[in-house]
Motif scaffolding. Structure first.
Motif, PDB file in Angstrom:
ATOM      1  N   VAL A 125       0.734  -1.167   0.011  1.00 32.84           N
ATOM      2  CA  VAL A 125       0.009   0.197   0.130  1.00 32.84           C
ATOM      3  C   VAL A 125       1.169   1.272   0.080  1.00 32.84           C
ATOM      4  CG1 VAL A 125      -1.657  -1.252   1.055  1.00 32.84           C
ATOM      5  CG2 VAL A 125      -0.213  -0.029   2.599  1.00 32.84           C
ATOM      6  N   ALA A 126       0.391   2.269  -0.661  1.00 33.13           N
ATOM      7  CA  ALA A 126       1.447   3.366  -0.794  1.00 33.13           C
ATOM      8  C   ALA A 126       0.383   4.649  -0.979  1.00 33.13           C
ATOM      9  CB  ALA A 126       2.098   3.409  -2.190  1.00 33.13           C
ATOM     10  N   VAL A 184     -17.546  -6.889  -6.495  1.00 31.48           N
ATOM     11  CA  VAL A 184     -16.519  -7.713  -7.406  1.00 31.48           C
ATOM     12  C   VAL A 184     -14.986  -7.536  -7.072  1.00 31.48           C
ATOM     13  CG1 VAL A 184     -15.897  -8.113  -9.744  1.00 31.48           C
ATOM     14  CG2 VAL A 184     -18.308  -7.561  -9.207  1.00 31.48           C
ATOM     15  N   VAL A 185     -14.640  -6.365  -6.866  1.00 29.72           N
ATOM     16  CA  VAL A 185     -13.154  -6.065  -6.649  1.00 29.72           C
ATOM     17  C   VAL A 185     -12.705  -6.407  -5.358  1.00 29.72           C
ATOM     18  CG1 VAL A 185     -11.890  -4.042  -6.032  1.00 29.72           C
ATOM     19  CG2 VAL A 185     -13.318  -3.612  -7.995  1.00 29.72           C
ATOM     20  N   SER A 186     -13.590  -6.390  -4.471  1.00 29.20           N
ATOM     21  CA  SER A 186     -13.544  -7.032  -3.049  1.00 29.20           C
ATOM     22  C   SER A 186     -13.067  -8.654  -3.034  1.00 29.20           C
ATOM     23  CB  SER A 186     -14.457  -6.795  -1.830  1.00 29.20           C
ATOM     24  OG  SER A 186     -14.243  -7.419  -0.753  1.00 29.20           O
ATOM     25  N   ARG A 187     -14.061  -9.105  -3.921  1.00 31.50           N
ATOM     26  CA  ARG A 187     -13.674 -10.759  -4.195  1.00 31.50           C
ATOM     27  C   ARG A 187     -12.666 -10.804  -5.099  1.00 31.50           C
ATOM     28  NH1 ARG A 187     -14.805 -13.322  -8.561  1.00 31.50           N
ATOM     29  NH2 ARG A 187     -16.251 -11.789  -9.294  1.00 31.50           N
ATOM     30  N   LYS A 188     -12.102 -10.212  -6.064  1.00 30.65           N
ATOM     31  CA  LYS A 188     -11.133 -10.412  -6.902  1.00 30.65           C
ATOM     32  C   LYS A 188      -9.677 -10.008  -5.951  1.00 30.65           C
ATOM     33  CE  LYS A 188     -12.914  -9.553 -11.200  1.00 30.65           C
ATOM     34  NZ  LYS A 188     -12.709  -8.483 -12.654  1.00 30.65           N
ATOM     35  N   LEU A 189      -9.844  -9.133  -4.973  1.00 25.65           N
ATOM     36  CA  LEU A 189      -8.643  -8.830  -4.149  1.00 25.65           C
ATOM     37  C   LEU A 189      -8.365  -9.972  -3.159  1.00 25.65           C
ATOM     38  CD1 LEU A 189      -9.340  -5.160  -2.661  1.00 25.65           C
ATOM     39  CD2 LEU A 189      -7.396  -5.808  -3.780  1.00 25.65           C
ATOM     40  N   ARG A 190      -9.370 -10.477  -2.754  1.00 31.00           N
ATOM     41  CA  ARG A 190      -9.012 -11.593  -1.772  1.00 31.00           C
ATOM     42  C   ARG A 190      -8.364 -12.930  -2.609  1.00 31.00           C
ATOM     43  NH1 ARG A 190     -10.494 -12.167   3.147  1.00 31.00           N
ATOM     44  NH2 ARG A 190     -11.872 -10.214   3.046  1.00 31.00           N
ATOM     45  N   GLY A 234     -10.572  -1.780   2.691  1.00 34.58           N
ATOM     46  CA  GLY A 234     -10.359  -2.841   1.860  1.00 34.58           C
ATOM     47  C   GLY A 234      -9.122  -3.702   1.918  1.00 34.58           C
ATOM     48  N   ALA A 235      -7.910  -3.109   1.825  1.00 37.63           N
ATOM     49  CA  ALA A 235      -6.660  -3.765   1.896  1.00 37.63           C
ATOM     50  C   ALA A 235      -6.340  -4.052   3.209  1.00 37.63           C
ATOM     51  CB  ALA A 235      -5.547  -2.679   1.408  1.00 37.63           C
ATOM     52  N   PHE A 236      -7.037  -3.993   4.264  1.00 41.28           N
ATOM     53  CA  PHE A 236      -6.534  -4.219   5.577  1.00 41.28           C
ATOM     54  C   PHE A 236      -7.403  -5.207   6.179  1.00 41.28           C
ATOM     55  CE2 PHE A 236      -5.190   0.049   4.592  1.00 41.28           C
ATOM     56  CZ  PHE A 236      -4.023  -0.009   4.757  1.00 41.28           C
TER      57      PHE A 236
END
Length: 379
Positions: free
Chosen positions: A173-174, A228-234, A265-267
Motif C-alpha cells: 500500500v502506498a 466484485v473488486v473485493s472478491r478479486k482482491l481476496r 479493503g486492503a486491511f
C-alpha cells in the motif's frame, strides 16, 4: 491656544458619544434591545447582525480554512525569474527544455515503445502454452517500458529499503499523488495494481498490456464493482503465483502534502501489509496530477518538458493486524507510518468526497436555518 481648544473639543465630543452610547453599562443586551437605537434599514437592528454572526463566521471559516480542498490543490512555487538578472537565464532554460531536451525524450520514449512492442507481441501470443515462462518475460518487459517512461522525465528516483519479494498473502500500500506512482514502483517490481478504469490510450493499455499482470480495474460510479473488486482482491492476495498486489488506499490523487483516509479493503484481507512511502521533490516540477483539470497526456507533457522528476521511495517494515485491532485502526496505523516517513500531514477526510457534491438536503437545511433567523428578526 488652538491646539488646546482642539483637545478640549475632542474631549467634549468623546464624552457626548460615551454618554449617549453608555459604554459603561454592564449589560449590553439592554441597550441593544432598547427602542432608542436608530433603524436605518427598516426594522433591521444591530442585534440582528449579532444574531446572524455565527452563520457568517461558519461560512468564513469554511472558506479560509478548508483543509479538504487544500489536499487537492497544486501549490505553484513562488516566481523567482522576474528580474533583469534571472529572466534571460530562465528564457534560455525554456528554449533548452522545449526545443532540445523534449525532442530527445520523445525519441527515447518512441524507441522504448518499439523495443517493447516488438518483444511483447511475440511473447504474449506465441508462448500461450508456457504460462510460467510467458509471465516472467511479460513482467520483465513491463518493467522495461516503465524504465523508459522514467527516463523520458529524467527521473531521479532514490529507493530506500529492501526490494519487494514475491510472496503469497501480502499486499503493498502506498500514498497516491499521480498515476506515475505506479510507473515508478513498477520499474522495480511488476506489481498487479488496483486502478480506476480510464478512457483513451490509458484504457487501451489497461485492457491489453497491464491485464497480463493480473491488474484489477473498477469503475467508481458502479456500486456493484465494489463487491466484485473485493472478491478479486481476496483471490489475488491468497494466490501462490500471482504478482505482488499494489493498492493505493486513498482512492484518489492527493497533492503530496497530505494523506486522506485509507480505505479499509486492503486491511481486512488477513494478509501482510507492506507500506510504501512516496515523496516528490518540487524543485523542478510538481508531480501532482489533478485529474479534474488536466488529462494524463497533458500531465505527461508537463513532466517531459521539466528538467527532472525527483522522488524518494521508502519500502517500510511489513505490518500485520493485531488481535485486538479493527481494519480501520490497522489502516490508520499504516497511514501514520507512511505520513511520518514521507513528511505528510494527516487529515480526517474521505478522498471520494472529491468526486461528489454535498447532499442537497444538507445545503437546503443550512439555507432554511439562515433564512428563518433573518425573517424572525425582520418581522
Amino acid at each position: 491656544m488652538s491646539e488646546n481648544k482642539s483637545k478640549s473639543e475632542d474631549g467634549k465630543l468623546y464624552s457626548s458619544v460615551n454618554s449617549e452610547l453608555d459604554l459603561d453599562r454592564p449589560n449590553l443586551e439592554d441597550y441593544l434591545s432598547s427602542e432608542s437605537l436608530p433603524e436605518p434599514h427598516g426594522k433591521l437592528r444591530l442585534r440582528d447582525l449579532i444574531d446572524i454572526s455565527p452563520a457568517l463566521t461558519e461560512a468564513a471559516g469554511a472558506i479560509v480554512d478548508d483543509s479538504f480542498t487544500r489536499c487537492f490543490k497544486s501549490n505553484p512555487p513562488e516566481p523567482w525569474n522576474w528580474n533583469i538578472y534571472l529572466l534571460p537565464l530562465w528564457c534560455f532554460g525554456v528554449v533548452v527544455r522545449y526545443l532540445i531536451i523534449f525532442p530527445i525524450r520523445v525519441l527515447v520514449l518512441t524507441i522504448g515503445w518499439i523495443i517493447f512492442l516488438s518483444l511483447y507481441m511475440p511473447v504474449h501470443f506465441l508462448l500461450k502454452g508456457q504460462d510460467s515462462l510467458r509471465k516472467n518475460l511479460e513482467r520483465s518487459l513491463v518493467e522495461l517500458i516503465c524504465s523508459f517512461f522514467v527516463a523520458s522525465w529524467t527521473g531521479v528516483i532514490k529507493y530506500h529499503g529492501p526490494r519487494p519479494s514475491m510472496r503469497p498473502k501480502q499486499v503493498f500500500v502506498a500514498n497516491h499523488t499521480s498515476m506515475i506512482d505506479f510507473i515508478i514502483l513498477e520499474q522495480m517490481t511488476a506489481f498487479a495494481v488496483i486502478m480506476q478504469k480510464h478512457p483513451g490510450w490509458v484504457g487501451l493499455l489497461q485492457s491489453t498490456i497491464l491485464e497480463s499482470l493480473g491488474c484489477i480495474w473498477f469503475n467508481r460510479t458502479e456500486a456493484n464493482d465494489r463487491v466484485v473488486v473485493s472478491r478479486k482482491l481476496r483471490e489475488h492476495a491468497h494466490g501462490a503465483d500471482n504478482n505482488p498486489l499494489l493498492i493505493f488506499p486513498e482512492g484518489t490523487c492527493v497533492n503530496n502534502e497530505y494523506t486522506v483516509m485509507f480505505k479499509k479493503g486492503a486491511f481486512e484481507l488477513d494478509v501482510t501489509v507492506c507500506p510504501v512511502a512516496i515523496k516528490y521533490n518540487k524543485i523542478f516540477v510538481d508531480a501532482f496530477w489533478n485529474s479534474r483539470k488536466q488529462s494524463f497526456t497533458t500531465h505527461l507533457l508537463q513532466l517531459m518538458t521539466s528538467w527532472a522528476v525527483v522522488c524518494d521511495v521508502w519500502y517500510l517494515e511489513p505490518q500485520t493486524k493485531k488481535p485486538d485491532e479493527t481494519p480501520i485502526e490497522f489502516a490508520e496505523r499504516v497511514r501514520r507510518m507512511i505520513s511520518h516517513r514521507a513528511g505528510l500531514k494527516m487529515v480526517p477526510w474521505d478522498g471520494y468526497l472529491k468526486y461528489s457534491r454535498p447532499s442537497p438536503r444538507l445545503t437546503q437545511s443550512k439555507q432554511q436555518s439562515f433564512a428563518d433567523s433573518i425573517l424572525r428578526r425582520c418581522q
